[in-house]
Design an enzyme around this catalytic site. Structure first.
Site: not given
Ligand code: ADP
Length: 294
Positions: A40, A245
């Site tokens: 990370k 990240d």
């Molecule tokens: P992590 O990867 O730490 O689990 P998230 O899944 O919440 O975190 O994703 C982090 C950010 O990435 C979200 O706030 C969003 O801005 C973007 N993101 C993640 N998945 C999508 C998606 N399917 N479409 C658009 N943006 C996304």
């Protein structure tokens, strides 16, 4: 330019793609194998450097073959690795099995990352000289706490990604300016599944919280103001590895450039949306020109 210091992990992800994961004691023949630079800390450093930040990585790789590859990968994206030490023994590795449904099972072996238990004078000076410090929880907690304390003592803003999620000691949270958990981490830390309730609870411990909500965007909450939901761009996601990240690394650059919060969050969301449309973690992180175009 404001310097961004990242105190965090560097791993090599060893990914086996297979129809179905083996049970204990069983052997299966897989489809494909990939080695992908990860961790990370390193991922956030790459995202920030590609977004145009002046980024310094503090941590350790091993003296094995992966150590050199991991260092090269960071340098290739423009990350300063002068304080990325080479420790005796293996680099950090993540052993990942991905089945045909995309479900995964992972064994992480910290390797060299586990040697980063305390900071030396060089690391302390680097943090003191930075404008922002990015922390996660893949290094020994003693080093993370020391980094946060050093930053606080020197007036350096600290952003913590609480992953892998674990109970956070007050001595750490007291030094955090911005906490960026995803939905699951926020629920785990606060005891509230609802992000609004989780944010409200977490604001009792840190002044600003951004809860990322995957495709739904993110919830921005600062003490004394109403929380605001910032939607994510609508895109077709092919691989969401590294989205969080990318979001944090890009957000750090925007904040280092003193952009207003709504603009900084829009920037981070644009970068993360670009990341999820391509396969891989660090390899799929966008460069500044792409973020600006989006
Ligand atoms: P992590 O990867 O730490 O689990 P998230 O899944 O919440 O975190 O994703 C982090 C950010 O990435 C979200 O706030 C969003 O801005 C973007 N993101 C993640 N998945 C999508 C998606 N399917 N479409 C658009 N943006 C996304």
């Amino acid at each position: 330019m404001t310097r961004i210091a990242v105190l965090g992990s560097t791993n090599m992800d060893l990914v086996a793609y297979t129809e179905r994961a083996p049970r204990l004691g069983e052997t299966v023949t897989g489809r494909e194998f990939r080695t992908v630079p990860g961790g990370k800390g390193a991922n956030q450093a790459v995202a920030a450097a590609r977004a145009g930040g002046d980024v310094l990585m503090i941590g350790a790789v091993g003296d094995d073959a992966y150590g050199g590859l991991l260092r090269d990968n960071l340098e290739h994206s423009g990350v300063d690795t002068d304080l990325l030490h080479t420790a005796e023994g293996p680099s950090g590795t993540a052993h990942i099995v991905v089945d045909s449904a995309g479900a995964n099972a992972i064994v992480v072996i910290p390797g060299a990352n586990a040697t980063v238990t305390a900071l030396g004078p060089g690391e302390i000076a680097a943090i003191a000289g930075a404008g922002l410090l990015l922390l996660q929880l893949e290094l020994p907690l003693s080093a993370v706490v020391e980094g946060a304390r050093t930053a606080r003592a020197q007036g350096v803003r600290t952003i913590l990604t609480p992953s892998p999620v674990q109970p956070l000691p007050a001595e750490l949270l007291d030094c955090v300016d911005l906490l960026v958990p995803n939905e699951h981490e926020a629920a785990e830390l606060s005891g509230f599944a609802d992000p609004w309730a989780a944010a409200d609870h977490l604001l009792g411990r840190v002044p600003v919280v951004v809860i990322t909500l995957g495709a739904k965007g993110c919830l921005y909450a600062a003490r004394g103001t109403e929380p605001v939901l910032f939607p994510a761009p609508e895109v077709t996601a092919v691989d969401t590895t590294g989205a969080g990240d990318t979001f944090v690394g890009t957000l750090a650059v925007a904040l280092a450039e003193h952009r207003p919060v709504p603009e900084a969050l829009a920037w981070a969301a644009a970068a993360a949306a670009l990341c999820v449309q391509r396969p891989g973690a660090s390899a799929s992180m966008p460069y500044r020109t792409e973020i600006e175009a989006a």
